[in-house]
Scaffold this motif. Structure first.
Motif, short mmCIF file in Angstrom:
data_model
loop_
_atom_site.label_atom_id
_atom_site.label_comp_id
_atom_site.label_asym_id
_atom_site.label_seq_id
_atom_site.Cartn_x
_atom_site.Cartn_y
_atom_site.Cartn_z
N THR A 109 0.82 -1.20 0.00
CA THR A 109 0.00 0.00 0.00
C THR A 109 0.86 1.26 0.00
O THR A 109 0.58 2.22 -0.72
N VAL A 110 1.94 1.26 0.79
CA VAL A 110 2.84 2.40 0.82
C VAL A 110 3.54 2.57 -0.52
O VAL A 110 3.69 3.69 -1.03
N LEU A 111 3.97 1.46 -1.14
CA LEU A 111 4.59 1.55 -2.47
C LEU A 111 3.61 2.14 -3.48
O LEU A 111 3.98 3.01 -4.27
N LEU A 112 2.36 1.69 -3.43
CA LEU A 112 1.36 2.22 -4.35
C LEU A 112 1.13 3.72 -4.11
O LEU A 112 1.07 4.51 -5.06
N ALA A 113 1.03 4.11 -2.85
CA ALA A 113 0.79 5.53 -2.53
C ALA A 113 1.96 6.41 -2.98
O ALA A 113 1.76 7.44 -3.63
N ILE A 114 3.18 5.99 -2.66
CA ILE A 114 4.35 6.80 -3.02
C ILE A 114 4.56 6.83 -4.52
O ILE A 114 4.78 7.90 -5.11
N SER A 115 4.49 5.68 -5.17
CA SER A 115 4.75 5.64 -6.61
C SER A 115 3.66 6.36 -7.40
O SER A 115 3.96 7.05 -8.38
N THR A 116 2.42 6.25 -6.96
CA THR A 116 1.34 6.99 -7.63
C THR A 116 1.50 8.49 -7.40
O THR A 116 1.27 9.29 -8.31
N GLY A 117 1.92 8.87 -6.20
CA GLY A 117 2.19 10.28 -5.92
C GLY A 117 3.30 10.83 -6.79
O GLY A 117 3.21 11.95 -7.31
N ILE A 118 4.36 10.06 -6.97
CA ILE A 118 5.47 10.48 -7.84
C ILE A 118 4.97 10.61 -9.28
O ILE A 118 5.29 11.57 -9.98
N PHE A 119 4.17 9.66 -9.71
CA PHE A 119 3.62 9.69 -11.07
C PHE A 119 2.76 10.94 -11.28
O PHE A 119 2.94 11.69 -12.24
N VAL A 120 1.83 11.19 -10.37
CA VAL A 120 0.91 12.31 -10.52
C VAL A 120 1.66 13.64 -10.42
O VAL A 120 1.40 14.57 -11.20
N GLN A 121 2.60 13.75 -9.50
CA GLN A 121 3.37 14.99 -9.37
C GLN A 121 4.20 15.25 -10.62
O GLN A 121 4.29 16.37 -11.10
N GLY A 122 4.79 14.20 -11.18
CA GLY A 122 5.59 14.36 -12.39
C GLY A 122 4.77 14.79 -13.58
O GLY A 122 5.16 15.69 -14.33
N ILE A 123 3.61 14.18 -13.75
CA ILE A 123 2.73 14.55 -14.87
C ILE A 123 2.19 15.97 -14.66
O ILE A 123 2.15 16.78 -15.58
N GLY A 124 1.77 16.27 -13.42
CA GLY A 124 1.20 17.58 -13.14
C GLY A 124 2.21 18.72 -13.27
O GLY A 124 1.89 19.79 -13.76
N ALA A 125 3.42 18.50 -12.82
CA ALA A 125 4.41 19.57 -12.81
C ALA A 125 5.15 19.70 -14.14
O ALA A 125 5.50 20.81 -14.54
N TYR A 126 5.40 18.59 -14.82
CA TYR A 126 6.29 18.63 -15.98
C TYR A 126 5.66 18.14 -17.28
O TYR A 126 6.32 18.15 -18.31
N ASN A 127 4.43 17.66 -17.23
CA ASN A 127 3.76 17.07 -18.40
C ASN A 127 4.46 15.79 -18.84
O ASN A 127 5.53 15.45 -18.38
N VAL A 128 3.84 15.11 -19.78
CA VAL A 128 4.41 13.87 -20.33
C VAL A 128 5.43 14.26 -21.39
O VAL A 128 5.15 15.10 -22.25
N ALA A 129 6.59 13.65 -21.34
CA ALA A 129 7.62 13.91 -22.34
C ALA A 129 8.33 12.60 -22.63
O ALA A 129 8.39 11.72 -21.76
N PRO A 130 8.88 12.44 -23.81
CA PRO A 130 9.60 11.20 -24.11
C PRO A 130 10.91 11.11 -23.32
O PRO A 130 11.42 12.12 -22.83
#
Length: 134
Positions: A109-130
């Protein structure tokens, strides 16, 4: 929380690029991150083996392993081509790690919370890029 790591000077300059892994602090950070991720993934594989029948474990390991294999080959092709520069985005690492978190256990559960948080923060702050650029 992940965004606040940028306040640490060494981490604010750190990037998973082919050029930036030449300094000692970058190599140490990379090795720590890789060791942590591999230990979490090993734990998830061990739990999958222990809690699932053989076919369930093979489905778990195969579906995730094929995705990781695809991206290992993809990244290897980029790194081996001198015409492209490689840069792995943290949202990508978060997404790949979140694929393993499927168990009803606090570590999962902690892995899911942290990794999803990293994913959402990365997409939200920097957009998707190759992961590559010419």
């Amino acid at each position: 929380v992940f965004g606040s790591l940028d306040l640490i000077p060494v981490l604010s300059r750190f990037s998973f690029t082919s050029a930036s892994l030449s300094s000692a602090p970058s190599v140490i950070i990379c090795l720590v991150v890789v060791a942590l991720v591999l230990s979490l993934l090993f734990w998830h594989f061990a739990v999958a083996w222990k809690t699932n029948p053989t076919t369930g474990f093979l489905a778990y390991a195969g579906s995730r392993g094929l995705l990781w294999l695809f991206y290992v080959i993809y990244i290897s092709c980029i790194v081996s081509n001198e015409d492209y520069a490689f840069h792995i985005h943290h949202f990508f690492i978060g997404w790949l790690c979140s694929l393993f978190a499927e168990f009803n256990h606090p570590i999962s559960t902690v892995l899911l919370a942290i990794s999803t948080g990293i994913f959402v923060q990365g997409i939200g702050a920097y957009n998707v890029a190759p992961e590559w650029r010419r």
